[in-house]
Design a protein around this motif. Structure first.
Motif, PDB file in Angstrom:
ATOM      1  N   PRO A 216       0.790  -1.238   0.000  1.00  0.00           N
ATOM      2  CA  PRO A 216       0.000   0.000   0.000  1.00  0.00           C
ATOM      3  C   PRO A 216       0.823   1.290   0.000  1.00  0.00           C
ATOM      4  N   PHE A 217       1.894   1.310  -0.770  1.00  0.00           N
ATOM      5  CA  PHE A 217       2.756   2.499  -0.840  1.00  0.00           C
ATOM      6  C   PHE A 217       2.725   3.022  -2.274  1.00  0.00           C
ATOM      7  N   HIS A 218       1.928   4.051  -2.488  1.00  0.00           N
ATOM      8  CA  HIS A 218       1.619   4.474  -3.855  1.00  0.00           C
ATOM      9  C   HIS A 218       2.040   5.909  -4.167  1.00  0.00           C
ATOM     10  N   ALA A 219       2.805   6.533  -3.295  1.00  0.00           N
ATOM     11  CA  ALA A 219       3.225   7.919  -3.530  1.00  0.00           C
ATOM     12  C   ALA A 219       4.197   7.980  -4.715  1.00  0.00           C
ATOM     13  N   LEU A 220       4.485   9.196  -5.188  1.00  0.00           N
ATOM     14  CA  LEU A 220       5.470   9.367  -6.259  1.00  0.00           C
ATOM     15  C   LEU A 220       6.813   8.765  -5.865  1.00  0.00           C
ATOM     16  N   THR A 221       7.102   8.811  -4.562  1.00  0.00           N
ATOM     17  CA  THR A 221       8.312   8.182  -4.018  1.00  0.00           C
ATOM     18  C   THR A 221       7.876   7.099  -3.036  1.00  0.00           C
ATOM     19  N   GLU A 222       7.452   5.970  -3.593  1.00  0.00           N
ATOM     20  CA  GLU A 222       6.942   4.882  -2.757  1.00  0.00           C
ATOM     21  C   GLU A 222       8.026   4.319  -1.849  1.00  0.00           C
ATOM     22  N   ASP A 223       9.309   4.471  -2.252  1.00  0.00           N
ATOM     23  CA  ASP A 223      10.406   4.000  -1.407  1.00  0.00           C
ATOM     24  C   ASP A 223      10.507   4.818  -0.120  1.00  0.00           C
ATOM     25  N   TYR A 224      10.336   6.129  -0.238  1.00  0.00           N
ATOM     26  CA  TYR A 224      10.384   6.985   0.953  1.00  0.00           C
ATOM     27  C   TYR A 224       9.133   6.781   1.814  1.00  0.00           C
ATOM     28  N   GLU A 225       8.011   6.506   1.176  1.00  0.00           N
ATOM     29  CA  GLU A 225       6.786   6.207   1.928  1.00  0.00           C
ATOM     30  C   GLU A 225       6.981   4.935   2.747  1.00  0.00           C
ATOM     31  N   LEU A 226       7.616   3.934   2.156  1.00  0.00           N
ATOM     32  CA  LEU A 226       7.922   2.698   2.871  1.00  0.00           C
ATOM     33  C   LEU A 226       8.856   2.983   4.045  1.00  0.00           C
ATOM     34  N   SER A 227       9.847   3.849   3.845  1.00  0.00           N
ATOM     35  CA  SER A 227      10.786   4.224   4.904  1.00  0.00           C
ATOM     36  C   SER A 227      10.052   4.845   6.084  1.00  0.00           C
ATOM     37  N   SER A 228       9.134   5.759   5.784  1.00  0.00           N
ATOM     38  CA  SER A 228       8.365   6.439   6.832  1.00  0.00           C
ATOM     39  C   SER A 228       7.466   5.455   7.578  1.00  0.00           C
ATOM     40  N   TYR A 229       6.837   4.556   6.831  1.00  0.00           N
ATOM     41  CA  TYR A 229       5.975   3.545   7.447  1.00  0.00           C
ATOM     42  C   TYR A 229       6.784   2.660   8.398  1.00  0.00           C
ATOM     43  N   ALA A 230       7.972   2.245   7.948  1.00  0.00           N
ATOM     44  CA  ALA A 230       8.823   1.377   8.767  1.00  0.00           C
ATOM     45  C   ALA A 230       9.224   2.075  10.062  1.00  0.00           C
ATOM     46  N   THR A 231       9.559   3.350   9.977  1.00  0.00           N
ATOM     47  CA  THR A 231       9.950   4.115  11.162  1.00  0.00           C
ATOM     48  C   THR A 231       8.783   4.266  12.128  1.00  0.00           C
ATOM     49  N   LEU A 232       7.636   4.646  11.603  1.00  0.00           N
ATOM     50  CA  LEU A 232       6.448   4.864  12.432  1.00  0.00           C
ATOM     51  C   LEU A 232       6.027   3.590  13.159  1.00  0.00           C
ATOM     52  N   ASN A 233       6.164   2.451  12.478  1.00  0.00           N
ATOM     53  CA  ASN A 233       5.676   1.182  13.034  1.00  0.00           C
ATOM     54  C   ASN A 233       6.793   0.337  13.666  1.00  0.00           C
ATOM     55  N   ASN A 234       7.941   0.961  13.938  1.00  0.00           N
ATOM     56  CA  ASN A 234       9.044   0.327  14.670  1.00  0.00           C
ATOM     57  C   ASN A 234       9.589  -0.933  13.999  1.00  0.00           C
ATOM     58  N   LEU A 235       9.545  -0.964  12.661  1.00  0.00           N
ATOM     59  CA  LEU A 235      10.116  -2.085  11.943  1.00  0.00           C
ATOM     60  C   LEU A 235      11.641  -1.926  11.919  1.00  0.00           C
ATOM     61  N   THR A 236      12.354  -3.027  11.978  1.00  0.00           N
ATOM     62  CA  THR A 236      13.810  -2.959  11.973  1.00  0.00           C
ATOM     63  C   THR A 236      14.332  -2.995  10.537  1.00  0.00           C
ATOM     64  N   THR A 237      15.325  -2.151  10.259  1.00  0.00           N
ATOM     65  CA  THR A 237      15.871  -2.050   8.905  1.00  0.00           C
ATOM     66  C   THR A 237      17.396  -2.135   8.943  1.00  0.00           C
ATOM     67  N   TYR A 238      17.979  -2.489   7.793  1.00  0.00           N
ATOM     68  CA  TYR A 238      19.433  -2.649   7.740  1.00  0.00           C
ATOM     69  C   TYR A 238      19.945  -2.297   6.346  1.00  0.00           C
ATOM     70  N   TYR A 239      21.106  -1.630   6.322  1.00  0.00           N
ATOM     71  CA  TYR A 239      21.791  -1.318   5.069  1.00  0.00           C
ATOM     72  C   TYR A 239      22.956  -2.281   4.932  1.00  0.00           C
ATOM     73  N   ASN A 240      22.839  -3.210   3.990  1.00  0.00           N
ATOM     74  CA  ASN A 240      23.800  -4.300   3.845  1.00  0.00           C
ATOM     75  C   ASN A 240      24.757  -4.026   2.675  1.00  0.00           C
ATOM     76  N   THR A 241      25.954  -3.572   2.975  1.00  0.00           N
ATOM     77  CA  THR A 241      26.924  -3.212   1.933  1.00  0.00           C
ATOM     78  C   THR A 241      27.491  -4.425   1.201  1.00  0.00           C
ATOM     79  N   LYS A 242      27.309  -5.621   1.767  1.00  0.00           N
ATOM     80  CA  LYS A 242      27.846  -6.828   1.134  1.00  0.00           C
ATOM     81  C   LYS A 242      26.961  -7.334   0.000  1.00  0.00           C
TER      82      LYS A 242
END
Length: 407
Positions: A216-242
């Motif tokens: 359900p992320f349909h904004a012009l920048t759905e990636d940033y909408e997903l980021s905001s949703y994850a932050t608001l709902n305390n989802l854990t995220t990781y940036y994997n350089t490997k």
């Protein structure tokens, strides 16, 4: 004129104060993953509207993963069965999903349709999302599995550039993602804070997709909408350089203008959707508080500083023109001040670019010649975000436009 300069300095100072306050109150965060285990039944989602020029390379890179992938679990989303992309998918036994709601043009809508269709018959442990022009390093999935096993709800790989050496424009565009990932997301990683997702090359755990009953992320920048949703709902995220994947960047300046106007418009749209929710969540609980504070402020301090600098710069130009036309006199000290001011801004952005290039090291696929070129060009590219921002704010109807791929 003194008042205008004082006002511009005040804006710059406010921006700096907000930045330092945010830095000190968000130094630590408590949002850590809980180990969940489970199998590695993964799904791959690829929106691919008329992407026959590039889709085959992505499918080959998935097929050649060091961890065996069933190509039937690769879902390529198209808008027409006449699209040559379909025949290429059949060649590799990938599953084709035909869109039904063609009036909804954005990537988020395409992903939502596909996920809802898949959930009717199947469930996956994680859903990986890629663009058709992406290519995966052979160990992308292998290096992502340990992150999944640690329990992270979402994780993004390291975005490299397919065509950064083709033009200085594509190299500068690639450095934009380096700024987001290699600089900001790397810092957020170390503080257990939510990262900002940019583009594709990431996964979402299956239980989250199932609870959402779609994408359900349909904004012009759905990636940033997903980021905001994850932050608001305390989802854990990781940036994997490997986990490395390669992405194509626009080679012409006009292509980056359309792209960046959409990014900026989408950014402010999503902020409007989540700002009040984020503030309420900060007051309500301490869970994931540092990430929420980061998200609530966003780029506000930088906006203050940029507006302050622009006002100072415009006032200088005005004073020069006024004295030249009205008083018929060009004050050399004003012209010198303008040149010094321009040089300082350029130098500051050049130093920032140098830091990004040095931090990237040999990881980013740019030759030494390309790095030298982009070092001196990127400050101009960064300044061009200002007219893009003005266009995004003043233009009411910013639409998603297809980017032609071919590398």
């Amino acid at each position: 004129m003194c008042f205008i300069r004082l006002f511009s300095l005040s804006l710059i100072l406010i921006g700096l104060i907000i930045m330092f306050i945010c830095f000190f109150i968000t130094r630590k965060n408590d949002n850590k993953p809980i180990k969940k285990g489970g199998s590695h039944n993964f799904c791959f989602l690829i929106p691919a509207r008329y992407e026959s020029k590039v889709i085959e390379d992505l499918l080959i890179s998935i097929k050649n993963q060091s961890v065996k992938i069933n190509l039937k679990d690769v879902y390529v989303i198209v808008e027409s069965l006449e699209d040559e992309t379909v025949n290429i998918c059949k060649k590799y036994n990938a599953t084709v999903i035909l869109r039904k709601h063609l009036d909804l043009k954005r990537k988020g809508y395409a992903l939502d349709e596909a996920v809802k269709e898949i959930l009717k018959t199947k469930k996956y442990d994680a859903y990986f999302i890629f663009d058709a022009d992406n290519i995966l390093d052979k160990d992308y999935i292998k290096n992502m599995i340990p992150i999944y096993d640690m329990g992270y709800d979402l994780a993004s790989g390291y975005r490299n550039c397919k065509n950064g050496n083709k033009s200085v424009i594509s190299a500068a565009s690639a450095l934009t993602f380096s700024l987001v990932n290699t600089v900001f997301n790397d810092i957020k990683n170390k503080k257990n804070k939510n990262i900002t997702f940019s583009g594709t090359g990431f996964y979402i755990r299956g239980d989250i997709i199932e609870s959402l009953k779609g994408y359900p992320f349909h904004a012009l920048t759905e990636d940033y909408e997903l980021s905001s949703y994850a932050t608001l709902n305390n989802l854990t995220t990781y940036y994997n350089t490997k986990s490395v994947f390669y992405d194509e960047q626009p080679v012409k300046f006009k292509g980056t203008i359309n792209q960046r106007i959409r990014w900026i418009k989408g950014y402010f749209t999503v902020r409007g959707m989540y700002r009040n929710k984020m503030i309420k969540a900060i007051k309500k609980t301490n869970k994931n508080k540092a990430s929420k504070i980061d998200e609530a402020f966003g780029i506000i301090p930088y906006i203050f500083m940029v507006i302050g600098l622009v006002i100072w710069y415009v006032s200088l130009i005005y004073m020069i023109i006024y004295n030249l036309i009205i008083k018929n006199n060009l004050y050399k000290n004003l012209l010198i001040e303008l040149l010094i001011f321009t040089f300082i801004i350029y130098l500051a952005l050049l130093i920032m670019t140098l830091v990004i290039i040095l931090k990237e090291g040999r990881k980013i696929d740019l030759t030494l010649k390309s790095k030298i070129k982009v070092l001196f060009y990127n400050p101009i590219f960064m300044i061009s975000y200002i007219p893009c921002a003005i266009a995004a704010i003043t233009k009411k109807d910013v639409k998603w436009k297809r980017v032609e791929h071919g590398n």
